[in-house]
Design a protein around this motif. Structure first.
Motif, PDB file in Angstrom:
ATOM      1  N   GLY A 130       0.730  -1.231   0.099  1.00 48.75           N
ATOM      2  CA  GLY A 130       0.017   0.151   0.012  1.00 48.75           C
ATOM      3  C   GLY A 130       0.800   1.480  -0.262  1.00 48.75           C
ATOM      4  N   GLU A 131       2.017   1.406   0.908  1.00 49.27           N
ATOM      5  CA  GLU A 131       2.764   2.593   0.447  1.00 49.27           C
ATOM      6  C   GLU A 131       3.476   2.611  -0.265  1.00 49.27           C
ATOM      7  OE1 GLU A 131       3.487   5.086   3.274  1.00 49.27           O
ATOM      8  OE2 GLU A 131       2.065   3.709   4.364  1.00 49.27           O
ATOM      9  N   LEU A 132       3.931   1.265  -1.187  1.00 48.98           N
ATOM     10  CA  LEU A 132       4.641   1.657  -2.800  1.00 48.98           C
ATOM     11  C   LEU A 132       3.279   2.705  -3.678  1.00 48.98           C
ATOM     12  CD1 LEU A 132       5.528  -1.757  -3.427  1.00 48.98           C
ATOM     13  CD2 LEU A 132       6.877   0.252  -2.236  1.00 48.98           C
ATOM     14  N   LYS A 133       1.747   2.842  -3.044  1.00 48.25           N
ATOM     15  CA  LYS A 133       1.001   3.896  -3.866  1.00 48.25           C
ATOM     16  C   LYS A 133       1.478   3.837  -5.483  1.00 48.25           C
ATOM     17  CE  LYS A 133       2.000   7.546  -0.249  1.00 48.25           C
ATOM     18  NZ  LYS A 133       0.927   6.656   0.251  1.00 48.25           N
ATOM     19  N   GLY A 134       1.684   2.569  -5.981  1.00 47.86           N
ATOM     20  CA  GLY A 134       1.488   1.939  -7.115  1.00 47.86           C
ATOM     21  C   GLY A 134       2.794   1.981  -7.723  1.00 47.86           C
ATOM     22  N   ALA A 135       3.783   2.118  -7.675  1.00 40.01           N
ATOM     23  CA  ALA A 135       5.039   2.319  -8.086  1.00 40.01           C
ATOM     24  C   ALA A 135       4.999   0.906  -8.533  1.00 40.01           C
ATOM     25  CB  ALA A 135       6.029   2.476  -7.051  1.00 40.01           C
ATOM     26  N   GLU A 136       5.210   0.016  -8.079  1.00 37.06           N
ATOM     27  CA  GLU A 136       5.500  -1.543  -8.298  1.00 37.06           C
ATOM     28  C   GLU A 136       4.672  -1.374  -9.533  1.00 37.06           C
ATOM     29  OE1 GLU A 136       1.818  -1.714  -6.683  1.00 37.06           O
ATOM     30  OE2 GLU A 136       2.721  -1.124  -5.983  1.00 37.06           O
ATOM     31  N   LYS A 137       3.948  -1.245 -10.308  1.00 36.32           N
ATOM     32  CA  LYS A 137       3.622  -1.381 -11.666  1.00 36.32           C
ATOM     33  C   LYS A 137       3.571  -0.842 -12.682  1.00 36.32           C
ATOM     34  CE  LYS A 137      -1.268  -0.728 -10.659  1.00 36.32           C
ATOM     35  NZ  LYS A 137      -2.601   0.890 -10.355  1.00 36.32           N
ATOM     36  N   THR A 138       4.825  -0.318 -12.281  1.00 38.28           N
ATOM     37  CA  THR A 138       6.098  -0.134 -13.016  1.00 38.28           C
ATOM     38  C   THR A 138       7.606  -0.489 -13.056  1.00 38.28           C
ATOM     39  OG1 THR A 138       6.593   2.263 -12.028  1.00 38.28           O
ATOM     40  CG2 THR A 138       4.519   2.544 -14.305  1.00 38.28           C
ATOM     41  N   GLY A 139       7.213  -0.891 -11.495  1.00 37.96           N
ATOM     42  CA  GLY A 139       9.068  -1.645 -11.440  1.00 37.96           C
ATOM     43  C   GLY A 139       9.241  -0.499 -10.898  1.00 37.96           C
ATOM     44  N   CYS A 140      10.096  -0.954  -9.599  1.00 34.68           N
ATOM     45  CA  CYS A 140      10.997  -0.289  -8.625  1.00 34.68           C
ATOM     46  C   CYS A 140      11.853  -1.205  -7.664  1.00 34.68           C
ATOM     47  CB  CYS A 140       9.744   0.618  -7.706  1.00 34.68           C
ATOM     48  SG  CYS A 140       8.813  -0.931  -6.603  1.00 34.68           S
ATOM     49  N   VAL A 141      12.269  -0.481  -6.790  1.00 33.87           N
ATOM     50  CA  VAL A 141      13.662  -1.169  -5.698  1.00 33.87           C
ATOM     51  C   VAL A 141      13.045  -0.774  -3.962  1.00 33.87           C
ATOM     52  CG1 VAL A 141      16.063  -0.428  -4.747  1.00 33.87           C
ATOM     53  CG2 VAL A 141      15.327  -0.192  -7.691  1.00 33.87           C
ATOM     54  N   VAL A 142      12.969  -1.900  -3.236  1.00 35.22           N
ATOM     55  CA  VAL A 142      12.341  -1.941  -1.982  1.00 35.22           C
ATOM     56  C   VAL A 142      13.584  -3.016  -1.383  1.00 35.22           C
ATOM     57  CG1 VAL A 142      10.906  -2.491  -0.867  1.00 35.22           C
ATOM     58  CG2 VAL A 142       9.743  -2.417  -3.160  1.00 35.22           C
ATOM     59  N   VAL A 143      13.903  -1.190  -0.483  1.00 36.38           N
ATOM     60  CA  VAL A 143      14.449  -1.987   0.502  1.00 36.38           C
ATOM     61  C   VAL A 143      13.542  -2.492   1.744  1.00 36.38           C
ATOM     62  CG1 VAL A 143      16.212  -1.002   2.225  1.00 36.38           C
ATOM     63  CG2 VAL A 143      16.430  -0.677  -0.305  1.00 36.38           C
ATOM     64  N   LEU A 144      14.231  -3.024   2.897  1.00 34.65           N
ATOM     65  CA  LEU A 144      14.094  -3.791   3.930  1.00 34.65           C
ATOM     66  C   LEU A 144      15.193  -3.961   5.146  1.00 34.65           C
ATOM     67  CD1 LEU A 144      10.641  -4.339   4.968  1.00 34.65           C
ATOM     68  CD2 LEU A 144      11.521  -6.919   4.671  1.00 34.65           C
ATOM     69  N   VAL A 145      14.443  -3.626   5.802  1.00 33.14           N
ATOM     70  CA  VAL A 145      15.632  -3.371   7.367  1.00 33.14           C
ATOM     71  C   VAL A 145      15.372  -4.001   8.530  1.00 33.14           C
ATOM     72  CG1 VAL A 145      17.415  -2.001   6.463  1.00 33.14           C
ATOM     73  CG2 VAL A 145      15.703  -1.055   8.120  1.00 33.14           C
ATOM     74  N   GLY A 146      15.608  -4.383   9.172  1.00 34.63           N
ATOM     75  CA  GLY A 146      14.680  -4.670  11.064  1.00 34.63           C
ATOM     76  C   GLY A 146      15.581  -5.342  11.815  1.00 34.63           C
ATOM     77  N   LEU A 147      15.515  -6.256  12.850  1.00 36.35           N
ATOM     78  CA  LEU A 147      16.848  -6.494  13.531  1.00 36.35           C
ATOM     79  C   LEU A 147      16.026  -8.156  13.175  1.00 36.35           C
ATOM     80  CD1 LEU A 147      15.760  -5.434  17.652  1.00 36.35           C
ATOM     81  CD2 LEU A 147      18.398  -5.877  16.033  1.00 36.35           C
ATOM     82  N   SER A 148      17.774  -9.438  14.073  1.00 30.94           N
ATOM     83  CA  SER A 148      16.816 -10.219  13.220  1.00 30.94           C
ATOM     84  C   SER A 148      15.389 -11.100  14.183  1.00 30.94           C
ATOM     85  CB  SER A 148      18.046 -11.605  13.407  1.00 30.94           C
ATOM     86  OG  SER A 148      19.284 -11.121  12.479  1.00 30.94           O
ATOM     87  N   GLY A 149      15.072 -11.652  13.280  1.00 32.99           N
ATOM     88  CA  GLY A 149      13.599 -12.032  14.457  1.00 32.99           C
ATOM     89  C   GLY A 149      12.050 -11.114  14.376  1.00 32.99           C
ATOM     90  N   THR A 150      12.880 -10.267  13.412  1.00 32.04           N
ATOM     91  CA  THR A 150      11.189  -9.877  13.079  1.00 32.04           C
ATOM     92  C   THR A 150      11.008  -9.891  11.660  1.00 32.04           C
ATOM     93  OG1 THR A 150      12.504  -8.081  11.766  1.00 32.04           O
ATOM     94  CG2 THR A 150      12.000  -7.208  13.681  1.00 32.04           C
TER      95      THR A 150
END
Length: 359
Positions: A130-150
């Motif tokens: 939902g936060e991508l707001k349609g960017a996925e329709k044309t292609g984008c780069v998504v970065v994900l971080v967080g502690l191990s176990g999340t």
């Protein structure tokens, strides 16, 4: 008479003591059975060994004192390991900044925090999409971080299924490719083994990076049309597509034993390479998913940045503890796991919890 009375008294005391021990054993066995009945994990669910299994084990054991103790220990260990890993990566990034390979403040924007506490992986991924707001329709780069176990790995896996034309990115093959080049350079130079000081100079690293090309390749260079990394050096006698050697040459001892040395010195070069690669893929309409540590992915150019958080970090420990217990229980049941009754499965979980907590 006094001696007889004394012996009788001793016999009575021994009898009482033995009865107490026997009673204690009965109570202990009854407690174990009662604990096992409180747990509710089926054989089929145990065999899945996935996030649903760990969640079920967590819910079943969360009121156990042993489980709470183990969870606290796992949480502390996980946070400590993550901090050490972050420090190592930060040192590599600082080295790249000092050498002018990366900028100190990349300015790629803040991370959108996603609190995963009490949420399913479906809810988390839906929130991210939902936060991508349609960017996925044309292609984008998504970065994900967080502690191990999340739940980064689970979240990435579902995003890869839900987003169109999605692919996950790993830096591993880039580091392996650079290590192959550096190790081969040492051989060509007639050195006795891998010489970090001579092989990983700024000039050599700059030259090695020119030998790596990420692009969309078609036959005859590639068996099928696809994005790939080409390693090409006439001087070093190498001309290979990474997809062709990733499970052979790049997994060999010449590469494997030297990766830590190369990775420590080439964080900046690899980050810059990733930016080129992900830019080309997203321009072709692909959705590129990158999971990593902030120190590294801070330098990945994309506005789509997410950080998985837990408002109650003990959940990290509970998940880790559950994973250890369910794996141990499955191993303990062995070949009989598939046919195990719920009571047998639950007894195995309680038994393995006690063993692990006692370590």
């Amino acid at each position: 008479m006094a001696s007889l009375l004394k012996n009788r008294s001793l016999l009575v005391n021994l009898t009482i003591g033995a009865a107490a021990v026997a009673l204690g054993l009965v109570v202990y066995q009854q407690k174990k059975k009662a604990d096992a009945r409180k747990v509710s994990v089926s054989a089929a669910l145990l065999q899945q060994q996935d996030s649903k299994t760990s969640q079920a084990v967590l819910e079943a054991l969360k009121h156990s004192a042993d489980f709470r103790k183990l969870s606290k220990s796992e949480m502390e260990d996980t946070i400590s390991r993550d901090q050490l890993d972050d420090e190592k990566l930060a040192a590599g990034i600082k080295l790249a900044v000092d050498r002018g390979v990366l900028t100190a403040n990349p300015g790629n924007g803040a991370y959108k925090p996603i609190d995963v506490y009490g949420k399913s992986v479906e809810q988390v991924t839906d929130e991210i999409i939902g936060e991508l707001k349609g960017a996925e329709k044309t292609g984008c780069v998504v970065v994900l971080v967080g502690l191990s176990g999340t739940g980064k790995g689970t979240t990435m896996a579902r995003l890869a299924k839900m987003l169109p034309n999605a692919t996950t990115w790993s830096n591993g093959n880039v580091f392996r490719s650079l290590t192959l080049l550096a190790a081969t350079w040492c051989e060509k130079a007639g050195l006795d083994g891998f010489d970090e000081a001579k092989a990983l100079t700024a000039a050599n690293l700059k030259n090695f990076m020119t030998m790596l090309t990420f692009d969309f390749y078609s036959p005859p260079l590639s068996s099928t049309p696809k994005f790939d990394i080409r390693i090409q050096s006439k001087d070093l006698g190498i001309d290979s597509m990474v997809s062709d050697i990733q499970n052979t040459t790049l997994k060999g001892p010449k590469v494997g034993k030297n990766i830590p040395l190369v990775a420590n010195k080439t964080q900046g070069e690899v980050v810059n390479f990733v930016n080129i690669a992900t830019g080309k893929m997203s321009a072709k309409g692909m959705n590129v998913l990158i999971e990593g540590r902030e120190a590294t992915v801070d330098h990945i150019a994309t506005p789509h940045r997410f950080a998985l958080t837990l408002s109650d970090p003990i959940i990290i420990g509970q998940r880790r503890a559950s994973q250890r217990i369910m794996a141990a229980a499955l191993k303990a049941l062995g070949d009989s796991a598939a046919a195990a009754t719920p009571l047998e499965v639950n007894a195995a979980l309680v038994s393995e919890l006690e063993k692990i907590a006692a370590e």
